[in-house]
Design a protein around this motif. Structure first.
Motif, PDB file in Angstrom:
ATOM      1  N   THR A 187       0.888  -1.301  -0.051  1.00 20.22           N
ATOM      2  CA  THR A 187       0.034  -0.049  -0.035  1.00 20.22           C
ATOM      3  C   THR A 187       0.967   1.410   0.012  1.00 20.22           C
ATOM      4  O   THR A 187       1.868   1.464   0.869  1.00 20.22           O
ATOM      5  N   VAL A 189       1.778   4.760   0.666  1.00 24.49           N
ATOM      6  CA  VAL A 189       1.207   6.138   1.783  1.00 24.49           C
ATOM      7  C   VAL A 189       2.354   6.975   1.885  1.00 24.49           C
ATOM      8  O   VAL A 189       3.349   6.684   2.204  1.00 24.49           O
ATOM      9  N   ARG A 208       8.067  -1.179   5.657  1.00 27.06           N
ATOM     10  CA  ARG A 208       8.001  -0.073   4.844  1.00 27.06           C
ATOM     11  C   ARG A 208       9.231  -0.012   4.055  1.00 27.06           C
ATOM     12  O   ARG A 208      10.234  -0.703   4.319  1.00 27.06           O
ATOM     13  N   LEU A 233      -4.939  -3.248   5.196  1.00 25.84           N
ATOM     14  CA  LEU A 233      -4.273  -2.033   4.943  1.00 25.84           C
ATOM     15  C   LEU A 233      -5.100  -0.998   4.069  1.00 25.84           C
ATOM     16  O   LEU A 233      -5.497  -1.246   3.048  1.00 25.84           O
ATOM     17  N   THR A 234      -5.284   0.340   4.551  1.00 30.14           N
ATOM     18  CA  THR A 234      -6.152   1.121   3.897  1.00 30.14           C
ATOM     19  C   THR A 234      -5.719   2.357   4.205  1.00 30.14           C
ATOM     20  O   THR A 234      -5.362   3.029   5.127  1.00 30.14           O
ATOM     21  N   ARG A 235      -5.539   3.204   2.934  1.00 27.43           N
ATOM     22  CA  ARG A 235      -4.989   4.578   3.035  1.00 27.43           C
ATOM     23  C   ARG A 235      -5.878   5.681   3.081  1.00 27.43           C
ATOM     24  O   ARG A 235      -6.791   5.505   2.273  1.00 27.43           O
ATOM     25  N   LEU A 240      -1.912   5.445   7.106  1.00 22.94           N
ATOM     26  CA  LEU A 240      -2.297   4.049   6.745  1.00 22.94           C
ATOM     27  C   LEU A 240      -3.127   3.648   8.067  1.00 22.94           C
ATOM     28  O   LEU A 240      -2.711   3.814   9.117  1.00 22.94           O
ATOM     29  N   ARG A 255      -3.094   2.858  13.316  1.00 23.48           N
ATOM     30  CA  ARG A 255      -2.630   3.904  12.232  1.00 23.48           C
ATOM     31  C   ARG A 255      -1.391   4.061  12.111  1.00 23.48           C
ATOM     32  O   ARG A 255      -0.739   3.603  13.238  1.00 23.48           O
TER      33      ARG A 255
END
Length: 483
Positions: A187, A189, A208, A233-235, A240, A255
Motif C-alpha cells: 500500500t 502512503v 516500509r 491496510l487502507t490509506r 495508513l 494507524r
C-alpha cells in the motif's frame, strides 16, 4: 453486354466476399468467454481479461473486448493448446496490463500486454525452469511496479520492475531463506510503500520500503511476543489504517505514518483483550469507515478520523446487541453505500453520510423480511453497481447514485428465479462488463447495453448463446426498487 455481365459477376463476388467477412466477424463477436478472471480496461477503452473460449483448443488465455460493440479477440495464445496460461493479477500501469501467466515452459512468471499480440510479452523469468516465481500483489509506487515473487533462492520477497528484464530486480531479502518475508498488502502512503511482512526477529509486522534494500525495514514490532499480523491496510490521505493484535487489546484499529512514533493504536473499541474485529475498511471523504463490535451494540457501522475521540459508532442499525453486519462498504463521494440487516427488512442496501440521522435504508428490494442479499458493490463513476435479488428475478444487476428514488434494476441477465449472480463489475466505456453465472453453473463474461439503449430482457444464461443482437446487448428496463 458481355462486359456488363462480367462486371456484375465481379460485383456480386465482391459483395459475397464482404458478406462472408461480415458473417465471420459476427461469429467472432459472439464467441462466449467462459470462466472470466480479473479484468482491466486499457486507456483506449479495450477490456483485457483472462477467459476460456470453450472451443477446446485454447484454455484460459488473455482476451480483449471492444467497448464499442462488445466484439472480442484472443490477444495471444500464451500457452498453445487446451491447458491455457491462466493470466492472473492483471494490474494496469503506464498503459500496459501486468500479470502472471504460465507459457508451459517457464511456469507462472511476469508478463505485460498493451492489448496487441506483439505487445504481449514475458517481462522476466525470475525462477528458471517450469515452477515459476508466482508474482502477485502488484502495486505502482514511484517509477516502478512492485510485487511479491519467489525466485527459488530467496523465498517470497519484494521485487520491482519498470517493464524490462534489466529493471526487474529484488528490492530486499527481508527473511533470508524459504519461505521468505512474504510481503503482502502493498500500500502506497506518502513517500513510502507500507506492507505486512515476516522476518526472523519480529514475526509478521508492519514494514516500509522506499524501493531500496537499505530503505526497507520494519516500522514497529507491535507485538513483541508474537505476530501482530497487520491486515486490511487502507490509506486515508497520508495515514495508513490497519487492524492488528498487540497481545493486550485484541484485534483493534491502528494507524501509521510509516514511522515508529507515528504507529499507534487508534482506539480500544472493545476494551480489554477481546477484539472489536474491525472489518471492511474503506476511505470515503476524509474518514475511514468500517464495521466493528464494541461488545454492546453488536457489529455496526463505525468511522474514524485517526484519533480516539474521533472514532465513533455511526449508527446502531439493528438496536441492541444483535448484529447489523454492515458489509461491502463502498465509497460514493463522502458517503458510503453498504449492505446491512436492521432486523426488519432483511439484508438490503444502505447509505450513510456519517451521522445516525443520515444512515438509512436505500431500498427494500426484496419487500418485507426477505433478503435481497445485496453484495458485490462497485463504484463506477457517479453510481454504485451491485447484485441483489428482489424475490422475483433472482440475483441480478442493480445500481444506485445514493438516493432511495434512484435504486434501479440495471439488467436482468438471466431470466428466471435463480438469477445470474453477477459480480466483478468493470467500466467499459459507457457499458459495464461483469462475471455472470449460467444455468449449468459455469461463469461467463456479460455486458450491459450501451448507455440509454434498452433492448428489453433476455436470457443469456446458457453458455454459447449470444446475449443479444450485435451492438444491442439486452438490458432490463430501469425501475424503482422502492415500494
Amino acid at each position: 453486354m458481355a462486359g456488363q455481365g462480367q462486371n456484375w459477376r465481379r460485383r456480386l463476388a465482391v459483395l459475397a466476399a464482404g458478406f462472408a467477412v461480415l458473417h465471420a466477424a459476427a461469429q467472432i463477436d459472439l464467441v462466449p468467454l467462459r470462466h472470466p478472471g480479473g479484468m482491466v480496461t486499457l486507456p483506449g477503452g479495450t477490456l483485457l481479461l483472462a477467459a476460456d473460449a470453450g472451443d477446446g483448443g485454447h484454455g484460459a488465455e488473455l482476451w480483449a473486448v471492444d467497448a464499442r460493440d462488445g466484439s472480442r479477440r484472443l490477444v495471444r495464445d500464451i500457452r498453445p493448446g487446451p491447458l491455457g496460461s491462466y493470466p492472473s493479477g492483471l494490474t494496469l500501469w503506464r498503459g500496459h496490463a501486468y500479470f502472471a501467466a504460465d507459457d508451459g515452459q517457464h511456469g507462472l512468471e511476469l508478463w505485460r500486454s498493451d492489448g496487441s499480440t506483439e505487445g504481449t510479452v514475458r517481462v522476466a523469468d525470475l525462477r528458471a525452469g517450469p515452477e515459476g516465481s508466482l508474482p502477485n500483489g502488484f502495486v505502482a509506487f514511484g517509477d516502478a511496479l512492485y510485487f511479491s515473487a519467489d525466485d527459488g533462492r530467496h523465498g517470497f520477497e519484494l521485487w520491482r520492475t519498470q517493464g524490462t528484464v534489466e529493471t526487474t530486480v529484488l528490492v530486499a531479502d527481508i527473511h533470508p531463506g524459504a519461505p521468505g518475508g512474504l510481503p503482502r498488502q502493498l500500500t502506497v502512503v506518502g513517500g513510502a510503500l507500507l506492507f505486512s511482512a515476516n522476518d526472523a526477529e519480529g514475526g509478521t509486522e508492519l514494514w516500509r520500503s522506499d524501493g531500496t534494500a537499505a530503505g526497507t525495514r520494519r516500522v514497529l514490532d507491535i507485538r513483541a511476543d508474537g505476530d501482530a499480523n497487520p491486515e486490511q491496510l487502507t490509506r486515508v490521505g497520508d495515514t495508513l489504517f490497519f487492524t492488528a493484535d498487540d497481545g493486550r487489546h485484541g484485534r483493534e484499529l491502528w494507524r501509521s505514518d510509516g514511522t515508529p512514533a507515528g504507529t499507534q493504536l487508534v482506539a480500544d473499541i472493545r476494551p480489554g483483550r477481546d477484539s472489536a474485529q474491525p472489518r471492511h475498511l474503506v476511505q470515503a471523504g476524509r474518514w475511514l469507515w468500517f464495521a466493528a463490535d464494541d461488545g454492546r451494540h453488536g457489529i455496526e457501522l463505525w468511522r474514524s478520523d485517526g484519533s480516539a475521540a474521533g472514532t465513533a459508532l455511526v449508527a446502531d442499525i439493528r438496536p441492541g446487541p444483535a448484529n447489523a453486519l454492515p458489509s461491502h462498504l463502498t465509497a460514493l463521494g463522502d458517503r458510503v453505500v453498504f449492505a446491512a440487516y436492521d432486523g426488519v427488512h432483511g439484508v438490503e442496501p444502505w447509505v450513510s453520510d456519517g451521522t445516525a440521522a443520515g444512515t438509512r435504508l436505500l431500498a427494500d428490494i426484496h419487500s418485507g423480511p426477505g433478503h435481497s442479499n445485496a453484495w458485490a458493490f462497485k463504484r463506477l463513476g457517479d453510481r454504485v453497481v451491485f447484485a441483489a435479488d428482489d424475490g422475483r428475478l433472482g440475483m441480478e444487476v442493480w445500481q444506485t447514485r445514493g438516493q432511495p428514488q434512484d435504486v434501479q434494476l440495471l439488467r436482468d441477465e438471466r431470466a428466471g428465479a435463480p438469477g445470474a449472480f453477477p459480480r466483478g463489475f468493470v467500466a467499459l466505456g459507457e457499458r459495464i462488463a461483469f462475471v455472470a453465472e449460467a444455468a449449468d453453473g459455469a461463469t461467463y463474461l456479460a455486458l450491459d447495453g450501451p448507455a440509454g439503449r434498452n433492448c428489453g430482457s433476455a436470457d443469456s444464461g446458457t453458455v454459447g448463446k449470444a446475449p443479444g443482437a450485435a451492438g444491442c446487448v439486452a438490458s432490463a428496463p430501469s425501475s424503482s426498487a422502492t415500494r
